[in-house]
Scaffold this motif. Structure first.
Motif, PDB file in Angstrom:
ATOM      1  N   GLY A 109       0.787  -1.225   0.000  1.00 36.69           N
ATOM      2  CA  GLY A 109       0.000   0.000   0.000  1.00 36.69           C
ATOM      3  C   GLY A 109       0.823   1.281   0.000  1.00 36.69           C
ATOM      4  O   GLY A 109       0.281   2.374  -0.058  1.00 36.69           O
ATOM      5  N   LEU A 110       2.115   1.122   0.074  1.00 39.53           N
ATOM      6  CA  LEU A 110       2.983   2.297   0.185  1.00 39.53           C
ATOM      7  C   LEU A 110       3.486   2.695  -1.201  1.00 39.53           C
ATOM      8  O   LEU A 110       3.971   1.863  -1.952  1.00 39.53           O
ATOM      9  N   VAL A 111       3.320   3.987  -1.531  1.00 38.31           N
ATOM     10  CA  VAL A 111       3.843   4.481  -2.805  1.00 38.31           C
ATOM     11  C   VAL A 111       4.903   5.530  -2.495  1.00 38.31           C
ATOM     12  O   VAL A 111       4.613   6.546  -1.886  1.00 38.31           O
ATOM     13  N   LEU A 112       6.135   5.237  -2.893  1.00 34.43           N
ATOM     14  CA  LEU A 112       7.224   6.172  -2.600  1.00 34.43           C
ATOM     15  C   LEU A 112       7.581   6.943  -3.858  1.00 34.43           C
ATOM     16  O   LEU A 112       7.714   6.379  -4.933  1.00 34.43           O
ATOM     17  N   ALA A 133       7.254   8.499  10.968  1.00 30.00           N
ATOM     18  CA  ALA A 133       7.294   9.346   9.774  1.00 30.00           C
ATOM     19  C   ALA A 133       6.370   8.781   8.688  1.00 30.00           C
ATOM     20  O   ALA A 133       5.691   9.521   7.981  1.00 30.00           O
ATOM     21  N   LEU A 134       6.338   7.464   8.607  1.00 27.39           N
ATOM     22  CA  LEU A 134       5.534   6.820   7.576  1.00 27.39           C
ATOM     23  C   LEU A 134       4.039   6.989   7.851  1.00 27.39           C
ATOM     24  O   LEU A 134       3.243   7.264   6.949  1.00 27.39           O
ATOM     25  N   MET A 149       0.890  15.868  -6.508  1.00 26.72           N
ATOM     26  CA  MET A 149       1.099  14.429  -6.467  1.00 26.72           C
ATOM     27  C   MET A 149       0.223  13.812  -5.406  1.00 26.72           C
ATOM     28  O   MET A 149       0.319  14.166  -4.232  1.00 26.72           O
ATOM     29  N   ASN A 150      -0.620  12.914  -5.836  1.00 21.19           N
ATOM     30  CA  ASN A 150      -1.498  12.207  -4.923  1.00 21.19           C
ATOM     31  C   ASN A 150      -0.852  10.869  -4.607  1.00 21.19           C
ATOM     32  O   ASN A 150      -0.790   9.992  -5.449  1.00 21.19           O
ATOM     33  N   THR A 151      -0.348  10.707  -3.378  1.00 24.03           N
ATOM     34  CA  THR A 151       0.362   9.469  -3.061  1.00 24.03           C
ATOM     35  C   THR A 151      -0.555   8.443  -2.417  1.00 24.03           C
ATOM     36  O   THR A 151      -0.092   7.425  -1.944  1.00 24.03           O
ATOM     37  N   SER A 152      -1.855   8.721  -2.388  1.00 23.53           N
ATOM     38  CA  SER A 152      -2.754   7.719  -1.820  1.00 23.53           C
ATOM     39  C   SER A 152      -3.244   6.795  -2.928  1.00 23.53           C
ATOM     40  O   SER A 152      -2.991   7.032  -4.098  1.00 23.53           O
ATOM     41  N   GLU A 153      -3.936   5.756  -2.524  1.00 20.42           N
ATOM     42  CA  GLU A 153      -4.318   4.708  -3.462  1.00 20.42           C
ATOM     43  C   GLU A 153      -5.693   4.914  -4.065  1.00 20.42           C
ATOM     44  O   GLU A 153      -6.248   4.002  -4.659  1.00 20.42           O
TER      45      GLU A 153
END
Lengths: 79, 490
Positions: B93-96, B375-376, B411-415
């Motif tokens: 689920g993590l997008v870096l 932080a995450l 930038m949308n870093t959510s899913e």
């Protein structure tokens, strides 16, 4: 690992490979390959090609450095 | 490898030492004084046992993860993908994004500290059980054993002249190795380009030339390292093997031979029952099973990767002889010096583990891991870059207004796709011309030009601070606040 050429090859190519991999990771994680300029023109290669060429360029540089070190160390007087 | 480690050539050991000998980790310099002596091919004997089972369990675990994870889908995409084209790393689920490089460096620091901790406590367990070099070497050796037979059969085959049988066995072995190596190379590339696309491209002969190149490159790497170089990688090329001495101390776990109990070694012949003799029957099994070809009875050597196969071998021999196990065992230098090399109680084991170095590594690790997790978890799933339009700094528009143009990258870093509302503040009378509501796709980014206008009369010439607020429509806490400057030219 027999001496001579194969030994020199391993001594030079492997450490330089590892350092080149580290340099590649650091460099391209902070710099987007599509924002690079080559001789005043934007780089026209595909990103994968830029990453690959970048890696081999790093490896070439680190390899040259390792080769020089190997050559200089070879000439060191025995302790 | 030095000749004195080869089987059947063990030098006689002097009278039984009073105390266990402890030999510091040192390079065994071969007779001609060359570190890189001509290599003797090592054909290890296969052995069953507790530690071999652990090794194989680790092969299964690590390789199921490596070969399998690339195929796992997640939210309609590959679960773990280091997408070089899009410059985005997907880990479940993590997008870096490139902006998150700090997370990757933290992960590397955590891995390094973890390795220090494990080494301080348990010695070279990483080398023996989890290092890809060990794991692939084991897999390649398994193939070799299935095709060419065990140690003696392989040594015979090596010595035999080329024949139809030898040729076909060799062809089968190299063919199987190449297949495994190619699959490994393909999987490797599949972590950087979506693996299903690569698979389809490979099947239709339409893969890009660089993808093919990296597949073959990594396959060749695997083939040469696991098939041919094997223990030489650990002995001559691995930096970790060289600097592990720094992380070791007398309480680190090492594979060691109990010389007090084993010496003087020798086979038990009839008529010598009364003679004082140690438990080591000099059967050489510990040497024959060793993947790096050393004799553990000489003490701790830097070539020892801590795989513990010699423990399995010796345990079997001791079982047959009806002697207690543990002539070769996991032990520590301190325990050896105290004359009690194996089978310590739990209390003593804990006393070995709890020591300043381990406490220091553990607290550092706990500190960094919790910082990383914090932080995450508190990371805002949206980012905004503001670039001033380079072509026009500022211009006068109708109605006596000054206009500045900005390039916004959101930038949308959510899913999930999200709608955002853009506002400005900090500059009285300033207003956004045009679209203020922006939709960005899941894990995507959008570049939009943004025009801001201010009444010319209300501003003094020069640069003014202006803030952009981006607020998610659906979640009040998902917002970013970025600073920019507004130019008034006159």
């Amino acid at each position: 690992m027999p001496g001579g050429g194969a030994r020199l090859f391993a001594l030079v190519s492997w450490p330089s490979f590892m350092v080149a991999a580290a340099a590649e990771a650091v460099f391209f994680s902070v710099i987007n390959p599509q924002e690079l300029y080559l001789l005043g023109e934007p780089v026209g290669f595909s990103p994968v090609a830029t990453y690959s060429i970048g890696f081999f360029a790093f490896w070439g540089v680190t390899g040259a450095s390792s080769l020089l070190t190997a050559w200089l160390a070879e000439k060191l007087p025995a302790r | 490898m030095s000749s004195n480690a080869s089987p059947g050539n063990t030098p006689p050991v002097a009278a039984a030492p009073k105390r266990a000998r402890v030999i510091p980790i040192a390079e065994v310099v071969s007779d001609d004084g060359e570190l890189y002596a001509a290599r003797k091919k090592i054909q290890p004997r296969s052995i069953k046992g507790r530690f071999n089972n652990v090794r194989w369990a680790m092969v299964w675990i690590t390789q199921l993860v490596f070969y399998g994870l690339a195929w796992l889908p997640w939210n309609g995409r590959q679960a773990v993908l280091f997408d070089l084209l899009e410059r985005k790393f997907y880990i479940f689920g993590l997008v870096l994004w490139p902006q998150d490089v700090v997370f990757l460096s933290l992960l590397l620091i955590i891995s390094a500290l973890g390795l220090f901790l494990v080494t301080a406590v348990a010695g070279r367990v990483w080398c023996g059980y989890a290092c890809p070099q060990s794991v692939y070497t084991e897999m390649f050796m398994w193939i070799e054993r299935r095709i060419e037979g065990d140690r003696s059969a392989r040594m015979k085959l090596d010595a035999a002249p080329m024949s139809l049988r030898k040729f076909s066995l060799r062809t089968a072995k190299h063919g199987a190795w190449a297949t495994l190596a190619l699959w490994t190379g393909f999987t490797f590339v599949g972590y950087f380009t979506p693996i299903r696309e690569v698979a389809a491209e490979v099947l239709t002969w339409s893969a890009g030339s660089w993808e093919i190149f990296w597949m073959l490159f990594y396959a060749a790497f695997t083939y040469v390292f696991a098939g041919h170089m094997r223990e030489q990688v650990c002995k001559y090329m691995c930096p970790y093997a060289r600097f592990q001495g720094v992380m070791f101390d007398p309480d680190s776990l090492i594979v060691s031979y109990d010389a007090t109990r084993g010496e003087p070694r020798g086979s038990r012949r009839k008529g010598q029952e009364g003679k004082a003799i140690g438990d080591c029957v000099d059967c050489e099994w510990c040497v024959q099973v060793c993947p790096t070809g050393i004799d553990i009875r000489k003490g701790l050597q830097y070539e020892c990767i801590g795989c513990a196969l010699c423990i399995d071998a010796c345990d079997q021999v001791m079982d047959k002889l009806g002697r207690p196990r543990g002539l070769i065992a996991y032990s520590t230098e301190r325990a050896q010096l105290a004359g009690k090399p194996a089978h310590e109680s739990w209390r003593e084991v804990v006393a070995h583990i709890v020591r300043p170095r381990v406490i220091l590594y553990t607290s550092l690790l706990a500190f960094i891991v919790s910082g990383f997790a914090w932080a995450l978890l508190t990371r805002t799933p949206v980012k905004m870059n503001i670039m001033r339009d380079r072509a026009s700094l500022a211009r006068e528009v109708e109605g006596g207004k000054i206009e500045n143009v900005y390039q916004l990258r959101i930038m949308n870093t959510s899913e999930a796709p999200r709608r955002f509302l853009l506002e400005i503040e900090g500059l009285p009378g300033a207003a956004i011309e045009g679209q203020r509501e922006i939709e960005v796709e899941a894990a995507g980014s959008r570049d939009i030009p943004m025009r801001v206008q201010v009444d010319a009369e209300s501003l003094t010439p020069g640069s003014h601070v202006i803030y952009f607020n981006l607020q998610a429509v659906d979640a009040p806490d998902v917002r970013v606040h970025e600073k920019a400057s507004f130019m008034q030219p006159r």
